[in-house]
Motif scaffolding. Structure first.
Motif, PDB file in Angstrom:
ATOM      1  N   ALA A   1       0.834  -1.209   0.000  1.00 44.27           N
ATOM      2  CA  ALA A   1       0.000   0.000   0.000  1.00 44.27           C
ATOM      3  C   ALA A   1       0.867   1.256   0.000  1.00 44.27           C
ATOM      4  O   ALA A   1       0.575   2.230  -0.706  1.00 44.27           O
ATOM      5  CB  ALA A   1      -0.930  -0.013   1.213  1.00 44.27           C
ATOM      6  N   GLU A   2       1.944   1.239   0.798  1.00 45.64           N
ATOM      7  CA  GLU A   2       2.853   2.381   0.818  1.00 45.64           C
ATOM      8  C   GLU A   2       3.567   2.515  -0.530  1.00 45.64           C
ATOM      9  O   GLU A   2       3.729   3.624  -1.053  1.00 45.64           O
ATOM     10  CB  GLU A   2       3.880   2.212   1.944  1.00 45.64           C
ATOM     11  CG  GLU A   2       3.282   2.284   3.335  1.00 45.64           C
ATOM     12  CD  GLU A   2       4.342   2.190   4.410  1.00 45.64           C
ATOM     13  OE1 GLU A   2       5.535   2.031   4.055  1.00 45.64           O
ATOM     14  OE2 GLU A   2       3.991   2.292   5.593  1.00 45.64           O
ATOM     15  N   TRP A   3       3.982   1.387  -1.088  1.00 42.77           N
ATOM     16  CA  TRP A   3       4.655   1.420  -2.391  1.00 42.77           C
ATOM     17  C   TRP A   3       3.718   1.972  -3.466  1.00 42.77           C
ATOM     18  O   TRP A   3       4.122   2.768  -4.304  1.00 42.77           O
ATOM     19  CB  TRP A   3       5.111   0.014  -2.756  1.00 42.77           C
ATOM     20  CG  TRP A   3       5.632  -0.087  -4.165  1.00 42.77           C
ATOM     21  CD1 TRP A   3       6.879   0.194  -4.618  1.00 42.77           C
ATOM     22  CD2 TRP A   3       4.876  -0.490  -5.320  1.00 42.77           C
ATOM     23  NE1 TRP A   3       6.971  -0.003  -5.959  1.00 42.77           N
ATOM     24  CE2 TRP A   3       5.750  -0.425  -6.424  1.00 42.77           C
ATOM     25  CE3 TRP A   3       3.571  -0.893  -5.521  1.00 42.77           C
ATOM     26  CZ2 TRP A   3       5.337  -0.748  -7.718  1.00 42.77           C
ATOM     27  CZ3 TRP A   3       3.149  -1.221  -6.795  1.00 42.77           C
ATOM     28  CH2 TRP A   3       4.038  -1.149  -7.873  1.00 42.77           C
ATOM     29  N   ALA A   4       2.436   1.567  -3.412  1.00 42.38           N
ATOM     30  CA  ALA A   4       1.480   1.988  -4.429  1.00 42.38           C
ATOM     31  C   ALA A   4       1.261   3.498  -4.404  1.00 42.38           C
ATOM     32  O   ALA A   4       1.021   4.115  -5.439  1.00 42.38           O
ATOM     33  CB  ALA A   4       0.147   1.257  -4.227  1.00 42.38           C
ATOM     34  N   GLU A   5       1.349   4.112  -3.199  1.00 41.75           N
ATOM     35  CA  GLU A   5       1.152   5.552  -3.107  1.00 41.75           C
ATOM     36  C   GLU A   5       2.286   6.325  -3.771  1.00 41.75           C
ATOM     37  O   GLU A   5       2.088   7.443  -4.252  1.00 41.75           O
ATOM     38  CB  GLU A   5       1.030   5.977  -1.638  1.00 41.75           C
ATOM     39  CG  GLU A   5      -0.254   5.510  -0.974  1.00 41.75           C
ATOM     40  CD  GLU A   5      -0.361   6.013   0.455  1.00 41.75           C
ATOM     41  OE1 GLU A   5       0.562   6.747   0.874  1.00 41.75           O
ATOM     42  OE2 GLU A   5      -1.347   5.684   1.131  1.00 41.75           O
ATOM     43  N   GLU A   6       3.481   5.747  -3.794  1.00 39.49           N
ATOM     44  CA  GLU A   6       4.644   6.449  -4.339  1.00 39.49           C
ATOM     45  C   GLU A   6       4.964   6.045  -5.775  1.00 39.49           C
ATOM     46  O   GLU A   6       5.667   6.771  -6.481  1.00 39.49           O
ATOM     47  CB  GLU A   6       5.880   6.171  -3.460  1.00 39.49           C
ATOM     48  CG  GLU A   6       5.689   6.547  -1.990  1.00 39.49           C
ATOM     49  CD  GLU A   6       5.468   8.035  -1.801  1.00 39.49           C
ATOM     50  OE1 GLU A   6       5.939   8.816  -2.652  1.00 39.49           O
ATOM     51  OE2 GLU A   6       4.808   8.401  -0.810  1.00 39.49           O
ATOM     52  N   ALA A   7       4.463   4.895  -6.233  1.00 41.71           N
ATOM     53  CA  ALA A   7       4.829   4.384  -7.557  1.00 41.71           C
ATOM     54  C   ALA A   7       4.201   5.219  -8.661  1.00 41.71           C
ATOM     55  O   ALA A   7       3.103   5.762  -8.506  1.00 41.71           O
ATOM     56  CB  ALA A   7       4.400   2.922  -7.693  1.00 41.71           C
ATOM     57  N   ASP A   8       4.893   5.323  -9.780  1.00 44.83           N
ATOM     58  CA  ASP A   8       4.344   5.991 -10.953  1.00 44.83           C
ATOM     59  C   ASP A   8       3.291   5.088 -11.579  1.00 44.83           C
ATOM     60  O   ASP A   8       3.539   3.901 -11.814  1.00 44.83           O
ATOM     61  CB  ASP A   8       5.449   6.273 -11.984  1.00 44.83           C
ATOM     62  CG  ASP A   8       6.460   7.278 -11.470  1.00 44.83           C
ATOM     63  OD1 ASP A   8       6.055   8.151 -10.668  1.00 44.83           O
ATOM     64  OD2 ASP A   8       7.641   7.189 -11.860  1.00 44.83           O
ATOM     65  N   PRO A   9       2.085   5.640 -11.861  1.00 47.41           N
ATOM     66  CA  PRO A   9       1.034   4.811 -12.468  1.00 47.41           C
ATOM     67  C   PRO A   9       1.521   4.167 -13.771  1.00 47.41           C
ATOM     68  O   PRO A   9       2.094   4.821 -14.625  1.00 47.41           O
ATOM     69  CB  PRO A   9      -0.094   5.816 -12.729  1.00 47.41           C
ATOM     70  CG  PRO A   9       0.147   6.917 -11.753  1.00 47.41           C
ATOM     71  CD  PRO A   9       1.648   7.010 -11.613  1.00 47.41           C
ATOM     72  N   GLY A  10       1.291   2.861 -13.895  1.00 48.13           N
ATOM     73  CA  GLY A  10       1.662   2.147 -15.108  1.00 48.13           C
ATOM     74  C   GLY A  10       3.103   1.721 -15.191  1.00 48.13           C
ATOM     75  O   GLY A  10       3.507   1.082 -16.166  1.00 48.13           O
ATOM     76  N   SER A  11       3.933   2.079 -14.202  1.00 52.68           N
ATOM     77  CA  SER A  11       5.347   1.701 -14.266  1.00 52.68           C
ATOM     78  C   SER A  11       5.499   0.199 -14.076  1.00 52.68           C
ATOM     79  O   SER A  11       4.685  -0.446 -13.427  1.00 52.68           O
ATOM     80  CB  SER A  11       6.144   2.449 -13.197  1.00 52.68           C
ATOM     81  OG  SER A  11       5.688   2.105 -11.906  1.00 52.68           O
ATOM     82  N   ARG A  12       6.554  -0.354 -14.661  1.00 51.70           N
ATOM     83  CA  ARG A  12       6.818  -1.785 -14.565  1.00 51.70           C
ATOM     84  C   ARG A  12       8.000  -2.008 -13.619  1.00 51.70           C
ATOM     85  O   ARG A  12       8.961  -1.234 -13.627  1.00 51.70           O
ATOM     86  CB  ARG A  12       7.126  -2.373 -15.944  1.00 51.70           C
ATOM     87  CG  ARG A  12       5.957  -2.230 -16.921  1.00 51.70           C
ATOM     88  CD  ARG A  12       6.309  -2.793 -18.282  1.00 51.70           C
ATOM     89  NE  ARG A  12       6.478  -4.236 -18.244  1.00 51.70           N
ATOM     90  CZ  ARG A  12       5.478  -5.093 -18.389  1.00 51.70           C
ATOM     91  NH1 ARG A  12       4.237  -4.655 -18.555  1.00 51.70           N
ATOM     92  NH2 ARG A  12       5.690  -6.399 -18.369  1.00 51.70           N
TER      93      ARG A  12
END
Length: 266
Positions: free
Chosen positions: A184-195
């Motif tokens: 959940a924490e990673w998802a808040e910081e990740a760029d949408p659509g990044s691999r």
């Protein structure tokens, strides 16, 4: 989180009073920015904030509400019987129904107005996943249920095999919860659509969660405060790769991880 905790009589007023801007007191209070299919962004309250100001009071209305492990328990207010476990999806529907009847208010801040837009125009599966996170946040902040145990009703001691099985089940549950919180924490910081590389994401998670475990072992009381304030797992545990990938591939995340190579459990 029962009514005795002093909830406002009008959760809608509390939600409408929220304002955007400024620095969130903690990472778990940081609003979520979501891009809709129409091309514009909305900023909705974090699950913990919406749980605190709206969902918690709604779900506790007329009830005593508690948490026990991963379960949310409720019983009619004033009832002396043990509370029963509630289905998370039923609770999501209750919260959604209360949100759907919120009126247009000229005095409301952006969190209120953007949330109404998100409920109408957001991707239905993502909206439901967001509300499920809100219900989970209600559980985290709810008072723990502590049933009375009469001495004469105590069960027989567990055998060594039963203790080992129970320990394994608790360990698996702790690993899965630690994985969910980290993702959940990673998802808040990740760029949408990044691999991301599956192995690399797991190593990052394992290293971070190992730090949580060390902090928990050194100062359990301090960790308990962090768990209550920032939504960390009750008892952190470093997950194995299979557990981590299983959570990553099946749990509703925004944005979901897109792996460059497919993990074995997906």
């Amino acid at each position: 989180m029962a009514n005795a905790e002093g909830y406002s009589s009008s959760p809608a007023d509390t939600l409408a009073a929220l304002r955007d801007g400024g620095r969130a007191p903690s990472r778990a209070d940081k609003p979520r920015r979501i891009k809709l299919d129409a091309g514009f962004w909305v900023e909705v309250p974090s699950p913990r904030v919406l749980a605190r100001v709206f969902a918690g009071p709604v779900l506790a209305a007329g009830c005593d509400l508690y948490a026990s492990g991963a379960a949310i328990l409720r019983r009619p207010a004033g009832d002396t019987r043990d509370p029963g476990a509630e289905d998370y999806h039923v609770l999501v529907e209750e919260v959604r129904a209360a949100l759907d009847v919120l009126p247009d208010r000229p005095d409301a801040g952006r969190p209120y107005t953007d949330l109404r837009v998100y409920l109408l125009d957001g991707e239905p599966a993502e909206v439901r996943a967001y509300l499920l996170d809100v219900v989970r946040a209600v559980r985290v902040s709810a008072p723990r249920w502590r049933p009375r145990v009469e001495r004469e009703e105590r069960s027989a001691p567990l055998s060594a095999t039963q203790r080992q099985r129970l320990s394994r089940e608790r360990r698996r549950a702790a690993e899965a919860e630690s994985s969910r919180v980290w993702l959940a924490e990673w998802a808040e910081e990740a760029d949408p659509g990044s691999r991301v590389a599956a192995a690399g994401l797991y190593r990052r998670a394992a290293d971070d969660i190992a730090g949580w475990v060390e902090t928990y072992r050194e100062d359990p009381e301090s960790w308990a405060e962090c768990e209550a304030e920032d939504g960390f797992p009750d008892v952190p545990a470093v997950p194995g790769p299979r557990t981590f990938y299983a959570v990553a591939c099946t749990w509703s995340l925004r944005p979901p991880p897109r792996f460059t190579t497919r993990p074995p459990t997906c």
